[in-house]
Design a protein around this motif. Structure first.
Motif, mmCIF file in Angstrom:
data_model
loop_
_atom_site.group_PDB
_atom_site.id
_atom_site.type_symbol
_atom_site.label_atom_id
_atom_site.label_comp_id
_atom_site.label_asym_id
_atom_site.label_seq_id
_atom_site.Cartn_x
_atom_site.Cartn_y
_atom_site.Cartn_z
ATOM 1 N N THR A 254 0.822 -1.206 0.000
ATOM 2 C CA THR A 254 0.000 0.000 0.000
ATOM 3 C C THR A 254 0.860 1.262 0.000
ATOM 4 O OG1 THR A 254 -1.755 -1.164 1.199
ATOM 5 C CG2 THR A 254 -1.815 1.244 1.216
ATOM 6 N N ALA A 255 1.879 1.269 0.842
ATOM 7 C CA ALA A 255 2.769 2.433 0.909
ATOM 8 C C ALA A 255 3.493 2.627 -0.417
ATOM 9 C CB ALA A 255 3.778 2.259 2.041
ATOM 10 N N TYR A 256 3.930 1.526 -1.022
ATOM 11 C CA TYR A 256 4.641 1.625 -2.295
ATOM 12 C C TYR A 256 3.735 2.192 -3.383
ATOM 13 C CZ TYR A 256 6.759 0.342 -6.721
ATOM 14 O OH TYR A 256 7.263 0.392 -7.992
ATOM 15 N N LEU A 257 2.506 1.694 -3.452
ATOM 16 C CA LEU A 257 1.579 2.154 -4.482
ATOM 17 C C LEU A 257 1.217 3.620 -4.272
ATOM 18 C CD1 LEU A 257 -0.772 -0.960 -4.796
ATOM 19 C CD2 LEU A 257 0.975 -0.199 -6.416
ATOM 20 N N SER A 258 1.069 4.031 -3.020
ATOM 21 C CA SER A 258 0.782 5.441 -2.734
ATOM 22 C C SER A 258 1.940 6.325 -3.189
ATOM 23 C CB SER A 258 0.538 5.642 -1.244
ATOM 24 O OG SER A 258 -0.605 4.924 -0.821
ATOM 25 N N ARG A 259 3.163 5.869 -2.886
ATOM 26 C CA ARG A 259 4.342 6.626 -3.308
ATOM 27 C C ARG A 259 4.445 6.666 -4.833
ATOM 28 N NH1 ARG A 259 8.932 6.165 -5.616
ATOM 29 N NH2 ARG A 259 8.279 4.063 -6.174
ATOM 30 N N SER A 260 4.149 5.517 -5.457
ATOM 31 C CA SER A 260 4.264 5.419 -6.908
ATOM 32 C C SER A 260 3.292 6.350 -7.607
ATOM 33 C CB SER A 260 4.011 3.967 -7.354
ATOM 34 O OG SER A 260 4.039 3.858 -8.756
ATOM 35 N N VAL A 261 2.031 6.356 -7.148
ATOM 36 C CA VAL A 261 1.039 7.204 -7.820
ATOM 37 C C VAL A 261 1.350 8.683 -7.601
ATOM 38 C CG1 VAL A 261 -0.634 7.293 -5.900
ATOM 39 C CG2 VAL A 261 -1.425 7.482 -8.272
ATOM 40 N N MET A 262 1.814 9.045 -6.413
ATOM 41 C CA MET A 262 2.164 10.446 -6.171
ATOM 42 C C MET A 262 3.360 10.861 -7.008
ATOM 43 S SD MET A 262 -0.121 11.659 -4.350
ATOM 44 C CE MET A 262 0.672 13.257 -4.241
ATOM 45 N N LEU A 263 4.278 9.943 -7.222
ATOM 46 C CA LEU A 263 5.476 10.229 -8.007
ATOM 47 C C LEU A 263 5.109 10.622 -9.433
ATOM 48 C CD1 LEU A 263 8.606 10.181 -7.774
ATOM 49 C CD2 LEU A 263 8.522 7.856 -8.693
ATOM 50 N N VAL A 264 4.254 9.808 -10.075
ATOM 51 C CA VAL A 264 3.908 10.086 -11.471
ATOM 52 C C VAL A 264 2.931 11.258 -11.578
ATOM 53 C CG1 VAL A 264 4.414 7.786 -12.341
ATOM 54 C CG2 VAL A 264 2.155 8.250 -11.391
ATOM 55 N N LEU A 265 2.007 11.388 -10.618
ATOM 56 C CA LEU A 265 1.057 12.503 -10.672
ATOM 57 C C LEU A 265 1.763 13.837 -10.433
ATOM 58 C CD1 LEU A 265 -2.098 11.082 -8.830
ATOM 59 C CD2 LEU A 265 -1.698 11.283 -11.286
ATOM 60 N N ASP A 266 2.687 13.858 -9.493
ATOM 61 C CA ASP A 266 3.447 15.094 -9.240
ATOM 62 C C ASP A 266 4.282 15.474 -10.453
ATOM 63 O OD1 ASP A 266 2.385 15.362 -6.736
ATOM 64 O OD2 ASP A 266 4.108 14.531 -5.677
ATOM 65 N N ALA A 267 4.830 14.467 -11.126
ATOM 66 C CA ALA A 267 5.627 14.744 -12.332
ATOM 67 C C ALA A 267 4.767 15.407 -13.403
ATOM 68 C CB ALA A 267 6.248 13.448 -12.856
ATOM 69 N N VAL A 268 3.502 14.967 -13.511
ATOM 70 C CA VAL A 268 2.592 15.582 -14.484
ATOM 71 C C VAL A 268 2.251 17.006 -14.066
ATOM 72 C CG1 VAL A 268 0.275 15.464 -15.483
ATOM 73 C CG2 VAL A 268 1.618 13.370 -15.227
ATOM 74 N N ARG A 269 1.948 17.184 -12.786
ATOM 75 C CA ARG A 269 1.561 18.528 -12.307
ATOM 76 C C ARG A 269 2.688 19.545 -12.522
ATOM 77 N NH1 ARG A 269 -0.440 15.288 -7.815
ATOM 78 N NH2 ARG A 269 -2.710 15.070 -7.992
ATOM 79 N N GLU A 270 3.923 19.113 -12.335
ATOM 80 C CA GLU A 270 5.055 20.016 -12.518
ATOM 81 C C GLU A 270 5.194 20.483 -13.964
ATOM 82 O OE1 GLU A 270 8.446 17.955 -11.095
ATOM 83 O OE2 GLU A 270 7.846 18.031 -8.973
ATOM 84 N N MET A 271 4.656 19.699 -14.893
ATOM 85 C CA MET A 271 4.745 20.046 -16.303
ATOM 86 C C MET A 271 3.709 21.096 -16.698
ATOM 87 S SD MET A 271 5.278 16.169 -17.724
ATOM 88 C CE MET A 271 5.516 16.594 -19.429
ATOM 89 N N PHE A 272 2.688 21.261 -15.850
ATOM 90 C CA PHE A 272 1.622 22.228 -16.133
ATOM 91 C C PHE A 272 1.488 23.193 -14.954
ATOM 92 C CE2 PHE A 272 0.637 18.470 -18.601
ATOM 93 C CZ PHE A 272 0.209 18.967 -19.825
ATOM 94 N N PRO A 273 2.464 24.063 -14.749
ATOM 95 C CA PRO A 273 2.398 24.996 -13.610
ATOM 96 C C PRO A 273 1.201 25.921 -13.724
ATOM 97 C CG PRO A 273 4.131 25.636 -15.144
ATOM 98 C CD PRO A 273 3.648 24.289 -15.600
ATOM 99 N N GLU A 274 0.566 26.162 -12.582
ATOM 100 C CA GLU A 274 -0.625 27.011 -12.558
ATOM 101 C C GLU A 274 -0.275 28.411 -12.069
ATOM 102 O OE1 GLU A 274 -3.550 25.088 -10.202
ATOM 103 O OE2 GLU A 274 -3.704 23.329 -11.512
ATOM 104 N N GLY A 275 -1.084 29.361 -12.489
ATOM 105 C CA GLY A 275 -0.936 30.726 -11.994
ATOM 106 C C GLY A 275 0.121 31.550 -12.693
ATOM 107 N N GLU A 276 0.697 31.025 -13.783
ATOM 108 C CA GLU A 276 1.714 31.806 -14.491
ATOM 109 C C GLU A 276 1.062 32.869 -15.376
ATOM 110 O OE1 GLU A 276 4.409 29.390 -16.638
ATOM 111 O OE2 GLU A 276 5.443 28.655 -14.859
ATOM 112 N N ALA A 277 1.650 34.036 -15.425
ATOM 113 C CA ALA A 277 1.115 35.130 -16.238
ATOM 114 C C ALA A 277 1.458 34.904 -17.709
ATOM 115 C CB ALA A 277 1.693 36.459 -15.759
ATOM 116 N N GLY A 278 0.664 35.542 -18.576
ATOM 117 C CA GLY A 278 0.928 35.447 -20.002
ATOM 118 C C GLY A 278 0.298 34.226 -20.632
#
Length: 633
Positions: A254-278
């Motif tokens: 369970t801990a591994y799967l939680s870490r795994s899903v957060m790892l890939v989801l965070d990687a996606v979120r970092e590619m689409f930063p929010e709140g940037e101007a322009g």
């Protein structure tokens, strides 16, 4: 070979039976014999125990069987087996405890340097620490756990096969066939669970290793279980000795799967930063490549067991869906994003970039699935999510294609501004077709070519081309008045129209039936009404309603066109036909126009109808009859 003395064993049993029935205490001769029997029995028991130990050390079935049989005759089998289980269990527990001991894994000479908190085991090199952890744990599973289980399995085999008919044995409350190996395995599983959890709780480095590299832990235990399964009985009907991998490693899944899903989801979120101007920027292909590498790694390490691969694949599917959702949130849905008049604007360029990066990502995901050779079930989990990428690209394409189609329809509608009642046709191309040709080529090169998923674009353009053909056929058959020279011009328009829509569809034959209708109707433009009515393709390739609308151009002005009969514009008629695709509905509309003509002739007391009238009337009847038979079938 140890020589077994049987007589004292029998005497001991006889003596025990006598003692149960009669109190023989105080009889000197019997007391002396009892002492002698006990002495001999103790010697034999010691020798039998040694035989069992040697037999287990060498995995010798015959020696173990001999030792167990002696213990049975001595009445010591239950005690001996229990003692043996306790001894092996204690050995395994000691080995497991040592293998997970941070003091063992991180000796003082390899701990962190100055400033380290006293008593805290901090690895100076995390990678070396983990290598040693897995090496030590693998050795423990192979040399201690498997060996102990093998020995207990041998004892169980002896008990079940050699002494299955004996009623003298009752080990740990189990009657008939012994299941001591199952009990032993459960005990060992509990021991490993206990110390793995303790180790994780006692050290954050151990916790990170066991949770973060759970697939390695799982693989080691799967390898152990694979070996343990070789100890299961092969005879039909026997229960497996080691039925499952155990519960100890599941504690970390369970801990591994939680870490795994957060790892890939965070990687996606970092590619689409929010709140940037322009103007928002889509992720670069380099960033997508990094994400793909991470996803591929997560899937690869999970392949040790499909029971792990499936939830990891679900996590990956969540990341794919999130990527597509983030892309969708960037889209511009204002009218300016679908204009097809001016050069592409920033909104359109952004939408194309979103479509392209999503397509690139999804295409790379398909390669990952293919290269890893995932099972159909696991691959399906991921590919279903990848499909959302295609849906997003289609979501971007559809409004743009709709705008292109609206423009094409507007151009085609101007066919009614052309002069087809001319006295002489000079072979020039109709103005509306020149405009259509120019627009279509520009629309494809300017608005559609930038999309990287050209296969999807091509498939979508087939639908646009099909729709354009349908609109052209509709308006071409509604042209009135139409002279003989005008028919030549309209016939030439059919060929020019094919050239005009070719940028949308290089092979017009891909349009199927509609293209056949276009090619088949062309020669009928200049044909006589009788030739039209006798055409072999009528009712098959060419709908009756389309042929009848063409015949209206042969009639007099008193025979109203379909739209005129109901007081509509041609645009209104076209809209109505879009909403009434049923052939019978169209035939009823045409029939209404014919009835108006009939009423006019009757009101004027004319003696005859125009020569095209009976042909139209006949074709309407045939069309109605044909559509009725198709509905019944």
């Amino acid at each position: 070979m140890i020589k077994v003395v049987w007589v004292p064993v029998v005497n001991l049993k006889q003596h025990q039976e006598l003692n149960r029935d009669v109190d023989l205490g105080g009889i000197e001769i019997l007391e002396q014999e009892e002492k002698q029997i006990k002495k001999e029995a103790a010697i034999i028991e010691k020798k039998a125990s040694r035989i069992i130990d040697q037999g287990l050390a060498n995995m010798n079935h015959e020696m173990v069987a001999t030792g167990i049989e002696i213990m049975v005759k001595l009445g010591k089998a239950e005690v001996e087996v229990q003692k043996l289980m306790d001894k092996l269990s204690n050995n395994v527990e000691s080995s497991v405890k040592e293998a997970l001991d941070m003091d063992t894994l991180v000796p003082p000479t390899t701990r962190g340097g100055a400033g380290r908190v006293a008593g805290v085991n901090i690895p100076a090199n995390i990678q070396n620490f983990r290598i040693k952890l897995w090496t030590t744990w693998e050795s423990t599973l192979t040399n201690q756990v498997f060996t102990a289980c093998s020995q207990i399995a041998l004892v169980q085999n002896v008990l079940n096969k050699t002494l299955s008919n004996s009623s003298m044995l009752n080990v740990s409350g189990i009657d008939e066939k012994s299941e001591i190996a199952v009990l032993f395995w459960n005990q060992i599983d509990d021991v490993m669970t206990k110390y793995l959890l303790q180790a994780a709780k006692g050290s954050s480095y151990m916790k990170q290793a066991l949770e973060g590299e759970y697939p390695k832990l799982l693989r080691l235990h799967l390898d152990l279980h694979k070996k343990l399964k070789t100890l299961n009985p092969t005879d039909t009907g026997s229960k497996p000795i080691f039925p499952s991998i155990g519960k100890c490693v599941k504690k970390f899944e369970t801990a591994y799967l939680s870490r795994s899903v957060m790892l890939v989801l965070d990687a996606v979120r970092e590619m689409f930063p929010e709140g940037e101007a322009g103007v928002p920027q889509t992720p670069s292909t380099d960033k997508v490549d990094s994400l793909i590498k991470l996803i591929s790694s997560e899937l690869s390490v999970s392949l040790v067991d499909e029971a792990l691969t499936v939830p990891v694949a679900r996590n990956i599917a969540k990341a794919v869906s999130l990527f597509c959702q983030k892309g969708e949130q960037m889209l511009v849905n204002t009218p300016e994003a679908t204009q097809v008049i001016e050069a592409p604007n920033p909104s359109q360029e952004l939408n194309v970039n979103v479509s392209n990066i999503v397509y690139y990502f999804c295409d790379q995901m398909k390669n990952v699935v293919s290269n890893l050779g995932l099972s159909r079930h696991v691959a399906g989990i991921i590919l279903n999510a990848v499909e959302s990428g295609s849906n997003l690209s289609q979501q971007i394409l559809n409004p743009l294609l709709a705008s292109i189609l609206v423009a094409m329809e507007s151009i085609l509608l101007t066919i009614h501004n052309e002069d087809y009642n001319m006295a002489e046709y000079n072979g020039s191309v109709s103005l509306y077709l020149r405009e259509l040709q120019t627009f279509t080529a520009r629309a494809v090169s300017t608005y559609l070519a930038p999309f990287q998923n050209q296969l999807q674009v091509a498939n979508s353009c087939l639908e646009v081309a099909s729709r354009a053909v349908g609109i052209f056929l509709r308006h071409a058959t509604l042209v009135r008045p139409l002279s003989e020279e005008g028919r030549k011009k309209l016939t030439a328009d059919f060929k020019t129209f094919e050239d005009a829509i070719s940028p949308l569809c290089a092979q017009l034959s891909e349009l199927g039936t509609l293209y056949s209708t276009l090619r088949s109707l062309r020669p009928l433009i200049a044909a006589t009404p009788e030739e039209v009515a006798s055409s072999p393709v009528l009712g098959q390739v060419i709908p009756y309603s389309l042929a009848i609308m063409l015949l209206f151009s042969w009639g007099p002005s008193e025979l109203p066109s379909p739209h005129e009969s109901v007081g509509w514009t041609i645009s209104k008629l076209s809209e109505w036909l879009d909403n009434h695709s049923n052939e019978r509905d169209t035939l009823e509309l045409l029939s209404g126009a014919v009835k108006q003509y009939e009423q006019f002739i009757c009101a004027q007391n004319k003696s005859s109808f125009h020569q095209v009238y009976p042909t139209i009337k006949s074709l309407i009847e045939k069309g109605v009859k044909s559509s009725s038979s198709r509905q019944r079938s």
